[in-house]
Design an enzyme around this catalytic site. Structure first.
Site, mmCIF file in Angstrom:
data_model
loop_
_atom_site.group_PDB
_atom_site.id
_atom_site.type_symbol
_atom_site.label_atom_id
_atom_site.label_comp_id
_atom_site.label_asym_id
_atom_site.label_seq_id
_atom_site.Cartn_x
_atom_site.Cartn_y
_atom_site.Cartn_z
ATOM 1 N N CYS A 190 -1.472 33.161 10.833
ATOM 2 C CA CYS A 190 -1.806 34.044 11.668
ATOM 3 C C CYS A 190 -0.129 32.967 12.767
ATOM 4 O O CYS A 190 -1.473 32.802 14.071
ATOM 5 C CB CYS A 190 -2.609 35.224 12.739
ATOM 6 S SG CYS A 190 -2.837 36.447 11.967
ATOM 7 N N GLU A 191 0.485 32.822 12.690
ATOM 8 C CA GLU A 191 0.474 31.679 13.949
ATOM 9 C C GLU A 191 2.389 31.880 13.241
ATOM 10 O O GLU A 191 2.562 31.648 12.061
ATOM 11 C CB GLU A 191 0.413 30.583 13.618
ATOM 12 C CG GLU A 191 0.458 29.476 14.852
ATOM 13 C CD GLU A 191 -0.477 28.401 14.663
ATOM 14 O OE1 GLU A 191 -1.291 28.927 14.600
ATOM 15 O OE2 GLU A 191 -0.053 27.178 14.908
ATOM 16 N N ARG A 201 2.693 7.918 -0.039
ATOM 17 C CA ARG A 201 4.175 8.784 -0.389
ATOM 18 C C ARG A 201 4.857 8.763 -1.460
ATOM 19 O O ARG A 201 5.197 9.305 -2.430
ATOM 20 C CB ARG A 201 5.093 9.150 0.420
ATOM 21 C CG ARG A 201 5.602 10.499 1.044
ATOM 22 C CD ARG A 201 6.936 10.072 2.774
ATOM 23 N NE ARG A 201 5.620 9.582 3.598
ATOM 24 C CZ ARG A 201 6.006 10.396 4.333
ATOM 25 N NH1 ARG A 201 5.672 11.362 4.868
ATOM 26 N NH2 ARG A 201 4.804 9.884 5.299
ATOM 27 N N TYR A 239 0.808 13.788 1.392
ATOM 28 C CA TYR A 239 0.165 14.584 2.784
ATOM 29 C C TYR A 239 0.196 15.829 2.483
ATOM 30 O O TYR A 239 1.210 15.781 4.048
ATOM 31 C CB TYR A 239 1.237 14.108 3.417
ATOM 32 C CG TYR A 239 1.359 12.376 3.867
ATOM 33 C CD1 TYR A 239 -0.288 11.789 4.365
ATOM 34 C CD2 TYR A 239 1.758 11.576 3.761
ATOM 35 C CE1 TYR A 239 -0.174 10.278 4.245
ATOM 36 C CE2 TYR A 239 1.764 10.077 3.029
ATOM 37 C CZ TYR A 239 0.514 9.445 3.742
ATOM 38 O OH TYR A 239 0.064 8.262 3.554
ATOM 39 N N GLU A 266 0.348 -1.111 0.102
ATOM 40 C CA GLU A 266 0.244 -0.342 0.204
ATOM 41 C C GLU A 266 0.373 1.510 0.153
ATOM 42 O O GLU A 266 0.715 2.246 0.707
ATOM 43 C CB GLU A 266 -0.640 -0.164 1.171
ATOM 44 C CG GLU A 266 -2.186 -0.888 1.176
ATOM 45 C CD GLU A 266 -2.733 -0.881 2.744
ATOM 46 O OE1 GLU A 266 -2.162 -0.677 3.739
ATOM 47 O OE2 GLU A 266 -3.676 -1.691 2.845
ATOM 48 N N ARG A 295 3.364 20.142 7.181
ATOM 49 C CA ARG A 295 4.236 19.370 7.800
ATOM 50 C C ARG A 295 5.815 19.400 8.260
ATOM 51 O O ARG A 295 5.896 19.078 9.259
ATOM 52 C CB ARG A 295 4.447 18.293 6.557
ATOM 53 C CG ARG A 295 3.463 17.001 6.572
ATOM 54 C CD ARG A 295 4.011 16.397 5.014
ATOM 55 N NE ARG A 295 4.391 15.192 5.944
ATOM 56 C CZ ARG A 295 5.967 14.919 5.800
ATOM 57 N NH1 ARG A 295 6.848 15.512 5.544
ATOM 58 N NH2 ARG A 295 6.605 13.743 6.634
HETATM 59 N N1 LLP Z 1 -1.720 1.736 4.399
HETATM 60 C C1 LLP Z 1 -1.370 1.677 5.717
HETATM 61 C C2 LLP Z 1 -2.088 1.114 6.893
HETATM 62 C C3 LLP Z 1 -1.196 3.500 6.532
HETATM 63 O O1 LLP Z 1 -1.640 3.594 7.612
HETATM 64 C C4 LLP Z 1 -0.362 3.708 5.494
HETATM 65 C C5 LLP Z 1 -0.030 5.816 6.439
HETATM 66 C C6 LLP Z 1 -0.124 3.913 4.549
HETATM 67 C C7 LLP Z 1 -0.268 2.431 4.050
HETATM 68 C C8 LLP Z 1 1.026 5.105 2.924
HETATM 69 O O2 LLP Z 1 2.155 5.046 4.353
HETATM 70 P P1 LLP Z 1 2.535 5.579 3.326
HETATM 71 O O3 LLP Z 1 3.188 4.700 2.140
HETATM 72 O O4 LLP Z 1 1.871 7.379 2.761
HETATM 73 O O5 LLP Z 1 4.346 6.498 4.098
HETATM 74 N N2 LLP Z 1 0.825 12.179 7.311
HETATM 75 C C9 LLP Z 1 1.502 11.674 7.151
HETATM 76 C C10 LLP Z 1 1.728 10.423 7.345
HETATM 77 C C11 LLP Z 1 1.088 9.427 7.576
HETATM 78 C C12 LLP Z 1 0.772 7.986 7.305
HETATM 79 C C13 LLP Z 1 -0.889 7.236 7.899
HETATM 80 N N3 LLP Z 1 -0.465 6.224 6.862
HETATM 81 C C14 LLP Z 1 2.695 13.270 6.843
HETATM 82 O O6 LLP Z 1 2.565 13.589 5.981
HETATM 83 O O7 LLP Z 1 4.161 12.709 7.014
#
Ligand code: LLP
Length: 420
Positions: free
Chosen positions: A348-349, A281, A378, A278, A318
C-alpha cells in the site's frame, strides 16, 4: 548466470523456473550456486596472481544465510559481520570464528563482549570512543584494525558512498582523527593494533578511487611511522543490474589495485602489508533472481500500463530507496519485449514499484511468472514485514539440483512476538 530459455521456458542449470516456483511458491529468491562459487574463485585467483599475502571476507550484509556461509567456508572466504545478529548467524555456520571480522560504527557493549567470547579475528574499530570501550571490556588480548576515512569520494549513489569527509564511518585522515585513533589503539593495554581499513563506497565500476586511496594511505602510514600488518580495502565492486551498468572487471581491477599497492610501497619505502578485501554484492548479486507471479493488470488510457506482482517493496526495496533499475524476463514463455509497462508491487504505497517504464511482452497476463534479475544482494537481507508481508523463501540451484536454503516465513511467525 546460467539462465536460459529451453523449450520456450526460462531455466537455471536446466531446471525449469516454473517447476521451482510450483514447489517453493512465490515470491521466491533463486540463486545460481555455481556462480556464487565462481565469483569467490575469481577474486581468489586474481589475488593469488599478485603474490601478495591476502584474505577475502564476504560482506555478510549483502545476504546472510547459514548455507551461504557454509559455501563461503568451502571457498576459503572469511566473513565480515556488523551486528550480533550477523555474528549469531555466522556462528551457526561452518565458518571459523577466527575468520570473522566485527564491524560497525556503534557496536554495543553486548556485541563487543559477544564478539570477544566468540573468538572473532579482529574488530574494525570505527571511533575514538570505541577504543576505550573495547579496551575496558576485553577479557583477553584482542586484535583490531582501525577504519579510517581517506576523504576520497567514490562515484556512486550518495547513500552508498562512505569515503567522503562528512561520513558517519571511520576516522578522518585529513582532520587528524585517524592518527589519534592509531596512537590510542597502540597505547591501549588490551588491544593489538593490526592495521587499517577503508571502504569508500559500493557499486563502484572501476578502480581509480581505490588506487588513489591506496597511495594516499601508504604515504600517510609512512609519514607517521605507523606499522601495519593488514590493509583492508573493503568491498564495493559493482555488478550489472541493467545495460547501463558494468560488472567490476575483477581480474583487471584487482591487478590494478595490487600493482598500485606494490608501487606505493616501493615509492614510499614501506613494507607491503597483507591485503584484505570484503566483497559482498559482487559475490551474490548477479547470482540471485526473484520470481513473482503476475496478478492484476491495469491500463490507464494514454497514461500507464500497470502489471502488479505478488511481492513488492517488502522484498525489493532498492528501487524505492535508491531509484535502482532492474531487468525483468517473462519466465513461462519467451516472447518479444514489445510493450511499455510499469511493474508494481502489491504494497500500500505508490512508491512500491519494481520497475517503471520497461518494455516487456504485451501478452503478459494474470498467472504468468516474472523474474527480476540481479537481486542476489541487498534484497533478502533488506526485506521487511511491511504490510505484514511474509519474507520469501530462498533456494540454491546448481547442476546437482535445487536445494532450499531459507523457508518462507509463516503467518504464525509474524505474530509470534506479539503479547496477547
Ligand atoms: N565492507 C564494508 C565496510 C561495507 O560497509 C560494505 C557495504 C561492504 C564491505 C560490502 O560492499 P559491497 O561489496 O557489497 O558493495 N544497501 C546498499 C549497500 C550498502 C552497503 C553497505 N556497506 C545497496 O543495496 O546498494
Amino acid at each position: 548466470m546460467t539462465l536460459q530459455y529451453i523449450n520456450n521456458e526460462l531455466t537455471m542449470h536446466g531446471h525449469k523456473l516454473t517447476d521451482i516456483a510450483k514447489e517453493y511458491g512465490t515470491p521466491l529468491f533463486v540463486y545460481d550456486e555455481t556462480m556464487i562459487c565462481e565469483q569467490c574463485r575469481r577474486f581468489h585467483s586474481a589475488l593469488a596472481k599478485s603474490r601478495l599475502n591476502y584474505t577475502i571476507s564476504y560482506a555478510s550484509k549483502a545476504f546472510s544465510a547459514i548455507q551461504l556461509f557454509n559455501l563461503m567456508a568451502e571457498e576459503n572466504m572469511g566473513l565480515d559481520v556488523v551486528s550480533e545478529g550477523e555474528l549469531y548467524t555466522a556462528l551457526k555456520s561452518q565458518v571459523d570464528p577466527a575468520r570473522i571480522h566485527f564491524h560497525g560504527n556503534n557496536k554495543t557493549d553486548q556485541e563487543i563482549r559477544y564478539a570477544i567470547e566468540s573468538g572473532v579475528e579482529y574488530f574494525v574499530i570505527d571511533s575514538l570512543d570505541e577504543i576505550e570501550r573495547i579496551d575496558r571490556l576485553a577479557t583477553k588480548q584482542v586484535k583490531a584494525v582501525l577504519r579510517i576515512n581517506p576523504g576520497v569520494e567514490a562515484h556512486t549513489h550518495e547513500f552508498i558512498q562512505t569515503g567522503q569527509e562528512d561520513s558517519k564511518f571511520g576516522l578522518s585522515i585529513k582532520k587528524g582523527l585517524a592518527l589519534e585513533g592509531v596512537r590510542k589503539i597502540e597505547a591501549a593495554e588490551n588491544i593489538d593494533f593490526m592495521g587499517v581499513h577503508f571502504h569508500i563506497g559500493s557499486q563502484i565500476f572501476e578502480s581509480t578511487g581505490t588506487v588513489e586511496t591506496v597511495k594516499l594511505v601508504i604515504e600517510w602510514l609512512k609519514e607517521n611511522d605507523i606499522e601495519i600488518q593488514v590493509l583492508n580495502i573493503g568491498g564495493g565492486f559493482s555488478i550489472k543490474y541493467t545495460d547501463e551498468d558494468v560488472s567490476y572487471p575483477i581480474e583487471e581491477g584487482i591487478q590494478t589495485i595490487t600493482d598500485a599497492l606494490k608501487t606505493a610501497c616501493e615509492t614510499f619505502d614501506y613494507h607491503v602489508p597483507e591485503l584484505s578485501l570484503e566483497p559482498g554484492r559482487s559475490i551474490v548479486g548477479e547470482a540471485g533472481i526473484t520470481l513473482y507471479e503476475v496478478g492484476n493488470i491495469k491500463e490507464i488510457p494514454d497514461t500507464n500500463y500497470y502489471v502488479s506482482i505478488d511481492g513488492g517493496m517488502s522484498d525489493h526495496i532498492r528501487t524505492a530507496l535508491y531509484d535502482a533499475k532492474y531487468e525483468l524476463r517473462l519466465v513461462n514463455r519467451e516472447e518479444a519485449h514489445d510493450k511499455m509497462m510499469t511493474i508494481a508491487g502489491k504494497l500500500c504505497e505508490s512508491g512500491d514499484i519494481i520497475r517503471r517504464d520497461i518494455r516487456l511482452p504485451s501478452s503478459i497476463q494474470t498467472g504468468d511468472l516474472l523474474t527480476v534479475l540481479s537481486t542476489g544482494a541487498y534484497h533478502y537481507s533488506m526485506s521487511s514485514n511491511y504490510n505484514q508481508m511474509l519474507k520469501p523463501a530462498v533456494v540454491f540451484v546448481s547442476e546437482e539440483g535445487v536445494r532450499p536454503v531459507i523457508r518462507r516465513q509463516t503467518l504464525e511467525q509474524l505474530v509470534q512476538n506479539d503479547i496477547i
